[in-house]
Design an enzyme around this catalytic site. Structure first.
Site, PDB file in Angstrom:
ATOM      1  CG  HIS A   1      -2.619   6.374  -1.306  1.00  0.00           C
ATOM      2  ND1 HIS A   1      -1.785   7.459  -1.467  1.00  0.00           N
ATOM      3  CD2 HIS A   1      -3.883   6.886  -1.378  1.00  0.00           C
ATOM      4  CE1 HIS A   1      -2.500   8.548  -1.642  1.00  0.00           C
ATOM      5  NE2 HIS A   1      -3.775   8.238  -1.567  1.00  0.00           N
TER       6      HIS A   1
ATOM      7  CD  GLU B   1     -14.079  -9.437   7.029  1.00  0.00           C
ATOM      8  OE1 GLU B   1     -14.768  -8.957   7.948  1.00  0.00           O
ATOM      9  OE2 GLU B   1     -13.402  -8.743   6.244  1.00  0.00           O
TER      10      GLU B   1
END
Length: 357
Positions: A318, A79
């Protein structure tokens, strides 16, 4: 000669920011897919520190401040690294906006839009944490990232020292009629809007953890038609202490997943139609090839995600290939808009010449 042809430092800054923005989107996808979106329970720091707490004293202080949130260093670092790089991109975009407004001849609108987009994106990043991964915020954060990349690419197209479309003696498609170019441009814009809608559906699917609820192809197993739930698409969901791992029931997640697949079919048809029409015009075939290549790869990755239960590397790719398909469509639309403008201007000048001749 256009003024931006001599403004290479500004061009290189925009190019660097564009490349960095691709990394930011990829890291964002990786952070989300490793369930690290709440790796740090606060924002912009991590457990009250500017970095991930590491020493024993820091860990004790962090655990005392957030007793209900176990410290997971790997997720926290995922993060924070994403935040550091996103913050660096924000500073670059601020520099772009300042440079654009400090010198005559540089575009002003796109840098201003970029600055507003990245500021709102920072707010979405904060809300992602403070609102505990609320799906509408997570989806908005994804769309904000794609928007930032697209605006940077558009700005790069606008200011490149040598126009992309005129390399090697190439000239605009003045041989094509304005009417045909306008029709082609309309189809390209429609395909772009459809793909943006499909990207939003993909973000909604990911935000609601609905990517792996269907394991059969081409349509989901079971009575998905009878179980279809329109409530699955309500942007404002009931309040929960956390939305991590999803709060919707199985039928609602299936509804989202199926809608994403149907959207993929519609988007594929629209992009293929555009690619075929572009292929019929030799000067535009390169755009057709890029669209087909990215679309084929994206569909293949989507199938692998279903068959192999969302492998991390495939899922991240993707996301990135979807972004590249969007950029290819943005480039095509930009090219066709330029050609339409040139063709209409040439037609107007030819008409004026014949009138005054």
């Amino acid at each position: 000669m256009h003024k931006t042809q001599k403004d290479k430092p500004f061009y290189f800054l925009v190019t660097g920011a564009f490349i960095l923005s691709l990394f930011v989107v990829g890291l964002g996808a990786y952070t989300r897919l490793t369930d690290a979106g709440l790796g740090c329970p606060d924002w912009p720091g991590c457990y009250g520190f500017l970095s991930v707490p590491q020493t024993q004293a820091e860990l004790q202080t962090a655990q005392a401040a957030y007793p209900e949130t176990p410290i997971e260093p790997i997720k926290a670092w995922n993060e924070m690294i994403h935040r550091y790089i996103a913050g660096s991109l924000g500073l670059l975009i601020l520099a772009i906006a300042v440079m654009a407004w400090c010198r005559e001849g540089r575009p002003k609108l796109l840098p201003s839009l970029l600055l507003m987009a990245v500021c709102f994106q920072a707010l979405l990043g904060m809300w992602t944490v403070t609102m505990q991964l609320m799906p509408v915020v997570v989806m908005g954060h994804l769309l904000g990232g794609f928007t930032t990349v697209s605006l940077l690419w558009l700005l790069r197209l606008r200011i490149q020292p040598k126009p992309l479309f005129y390399h090697h003696g190439f000239t605009p498609n003045l041989s094509l009629s304005p009417k045909y170019l306008i029709s082609l441009r309309t189809l390209a814009i429609a395909a772009l809007l459809i793909v943006i809608g499909q990207i939003a559906l993909g973000g909604w699917t990911a935000a609601n953890y609905a990517a792996v609820v269907c394991t059969q192809l081409p349509i989901c197993e079971g009575d998905w038609q009878g179980d279809f739930q329109a409530s699955a698409f309500e942007l404002i969901q009931p309040p929960h202490s956390s939305y991590e791992y999803g709060v919707l029931d199985y039928a609602q997640r299936v509804s989202i997943h199926v809608a994403h697949r149907i959207g993929a079919m519609i988007a594929s048809v629209s992009v293929l139609m555009l690619a075929v029409l572009l292929w019929l015009k030799p000067p535009l075939r390169c755009y057709s090839l890029w669209l087909i290549a990215f679309l084929s790869l994206q569909v293949t990755l989507g199938v692998i995600n279903v068959v192999a239960s969302l492998p991390l590397s495939v899922a991240v790719t993707h996301n990135l290939v979807g972004l590249l398909l969007l950029i290819a469509l943005v480039t095509t639309c930009y090219r066709l808009v330029c050609d339409c403008r040139c063709s209409l201007e040439m037609k107007y000048f030819a008409s004026e010449s014949s009138t005054h001749g």
